[in-house]
Design a protein around this motif. Sequence first.
Motif, PDB file in Angstrom:
ATOM      1  N   TYR A 187       0.817  -1.220   0.000  1.00 48.16           N
ATOM      2  CA  TYR A 187       0.000   0.000   0.000  1.00 48.16           C
ATOM      3  C   TYR A 187       0.850   1.270   0.000  1.00 48.16           C
ATOM      4  O   TYR A 187       0.642   2.147  -0.855  1.00 48.16           O
ATOM      5  N   PRO A 188       1.855   1.411   0.885  1.00 48.84           N
ATOM      6  CA  PRO A 188       2.671   2.626   0.835  1.00 48.84           C
ATOM      7  C   PRO A 188       3.412   2.786  -0.488  1.00 48.84           C
ATOM      8  O   PRO A 188       3.551   3.894  -1.002  1.00 48.84           O
TER       9      PRO A 188
ATOM     10  N   TYR B 123       0.922   3.924  -3.169  1.00 51.09           N
ATOM     11  CA  TYR B 123       0.507   5.292  -2.848  1.00 51.09           C
ATOM     12  C   TYR B 123       1.644   6.285  -3.141  1.00 51.09           C
ATOM     13  O   TYR B 123       1.428   7.341  -3.744  1.00 51.09           O
ATOM     14  N   SER B 124       2.878   5.912  -2.730  1.00 54.10           N
ATOM     15  CA  SER B 124       4.024   6.796  -2.974  1.00 54.10           C
ATOM     16  C   SER B 124       4.268   6.982  -4.461  1.00 54.10           C
ATOM     17  O   SER B 124       4.561   8.089  -4.919  1.00 54.10           O
TER      18      SER B 124
ATOM     19  N   LEU C 126       1.627   9.376  -5.656  1.00 57.12           N
ATOM     20  CA  LEU C 126       1.902  10.755  -5.204  1.00 57.12           C
ATOM     21  C   LEU C 126       3.057  11.376  -5.972  1.00 57.12           C
ATOM     22  O   LEU C 126       3.051  12.570  -6.270  1.00 57.12           O
TER      23      LEU C 126
ATOM     24  N   VAL D  88       4.499  16.875  -0.661  1.00 59.23           N
ATOM     25  CA  VAL D  88       4.506  15.413  -0.577  1.00 59.23           C
ATOM     26  C   VAL D  88       4.665  14.758  -1.952  1.00 59.23           C
ATOM     27  O   VAL D  88       5.188  13.653  -2.054  1.00 59.23           O
TER      28      VAL D  88
ATOM     29  N   ALA E 265      11.669   9.899  -2.276  1.00 54.48           N
ATOM     30  CA  ALA E 265      11.627   8.650  -1.512  1.00 54.48           C
ATOM     31  C   ALA E 265      11.681   7.440  -2.440  1.00 54.48           C
ATOM     32  O   ALA E 265      12.358   6.450  -2.153  1.00 54.48           O
TER      33      ALA E 265
END
Lengths: 293, 274
Positions: free
Chosen positions: A25-26, A29-30, A33, A260, A267
């Motif tokens: 999930y992260p 999502y990342s 984003l 973000v 990231a």
Amino acid sequence: MAANRRIRNLFLAPAIIYLLFMSIYPLIYSLYLSTTRKNLSRPYQKGFIGFDNYSNLITNDLFRTAIENTIVLAVASILIELIIAFFIARLFVAISDVPGSSIIRTVFILPMMLTPVVSGLLWSYILSPSLGIANHILRELGQAPYPWLASSDTALKSVIMINVWQWSPFLMLLMLAGLMSIPREQYEAAAMDGANILQVVRHIEMPFLRNVVLIGIIFRVIDNFRLFDIIYVTTRGGPGSATEVVTMYAYREMFGFFNVGYGSAAAVLILIMANIVTLVLNRFIRGEEGNVR
Amino acid sequence: MYARKRLKKAVLVVVALVLTILNITPLIWTFMSGFKTRLEIFTIPPVWIPKSLNLANYEAIFDKRLHNLENSVAITVGSTAGVLLIAVPAAFALTVFAMKNKKHLEFWILSTRMMPPIAAAIPLYLGIKEIGLYDTRWGVMLIYIGFNLPFAIWMATTFMRQLPGEIFEAALVDGCSWPQVLLRIAVPLSVGGLSTVAIFTALFCWNELLLAVFLTSSNAKTFTVVLTEFVGQTNIVWELMAAGAVIQIVPIVILTFLTQRYIVAGLTMGAVKQ
């Protein structure tokens, strides 16, 4: 058998579901984003911008400096740690049959158990230009005071020193375990054959140390790519950009400027770099051993 | 010949002692500074041993920061319990049951640990906010458990594989159910290994900074985050910082001494056969 399968799934399911939420999930999502211009302080500014964040990052001077610093920090720290660890490990092997030597060893490894925030704090006190004990000792010895963390020429070196102080014991312990697993007969046979110390190191100790050391290096590479705590309490990336590292950079974009979208792109790049390095090192381990993870 | 060997060993012991003391001098210096008064901190030349056993710094911290220490303790204990609760059954299943693609599953579990926390930061932050757990102990624990699971499952599996499989079969024949085999046989027999898992999980939670910084703001703020606030840009309260650092590391020093034999086992993760 069907019952076994139910039990098995019951035991495994919580862990697997948890890890899916923590990793897949992260990640998705990342990735999403990172293709937007989302900023938490401007909730209505959204919008898909494709790979613009990535191309802006690659051409950003500060991000490049952060990558360079991260690489210099990782390579220099790990090399120095390996050298120190090897000599200290041999020292502790030599006295391993002396009563009480395990207590000395435990005291020696204390730095690596410390909270990284604390090691950053206590060194920033010791290295403080005016109040610090380090410069006081230098003055007593008739030397000029050293700027340590306060100057852009010396800050990265000082961070490397703190890093080395904290983590040499880790590689030392791994090497110690590797050296202790060498059968005594091998040393005796070498002595009978009249082998010198370099030959013993090269032909007996290196093969035993190879895998532990490689695993240790993988861990240290991952750690250095994540390095944040020490920087956060000593320099916050400064003076200027002297100690800027990738995690600090991404953190500031995300939680300092609320960028973000852009921060997520940074990231994702960090994740990709960390994975490439790990894969290469992993290949290196598997290469000769074949069956080691 | 024999005497020379003994002399050589004695010299080596002295060298090891000196290096060890030098290596922990920063800790001794910090320990001493925790007792200093503001005046002694600013004395030049610096004083090594404070004049009196001044406990004012410790009192100030326990006075104002007790709540954050409680947060750290609660989050560490809760997360460690949560990790064991989820990781141990999973490790047991990976040990005793046959499964297609088991190697791949294990590799995937371990690979989730490679993810740098910063890469998951924003999604986790927004997710925790969404479910209303921002700045709560539960929110921090939820995330800490997730970050520790991969390593914990991996380590627990390594230790359980060392148990003889026949014991489990014998217990099944005697009428035990699988959960009973887990609780009455596998867990008691691998208690050493599971302690290692617990020690490393607790250490992670107690030491963690990055996740705690953005998951909390005041209510659930951990003591590590409080420590970073002693070094403001203008006025650095070194004596409080030193006392705080000592409070933070005393539990670690005690833990290290009590559990030294597990530490090597945990760090080498079976990379070296003991």
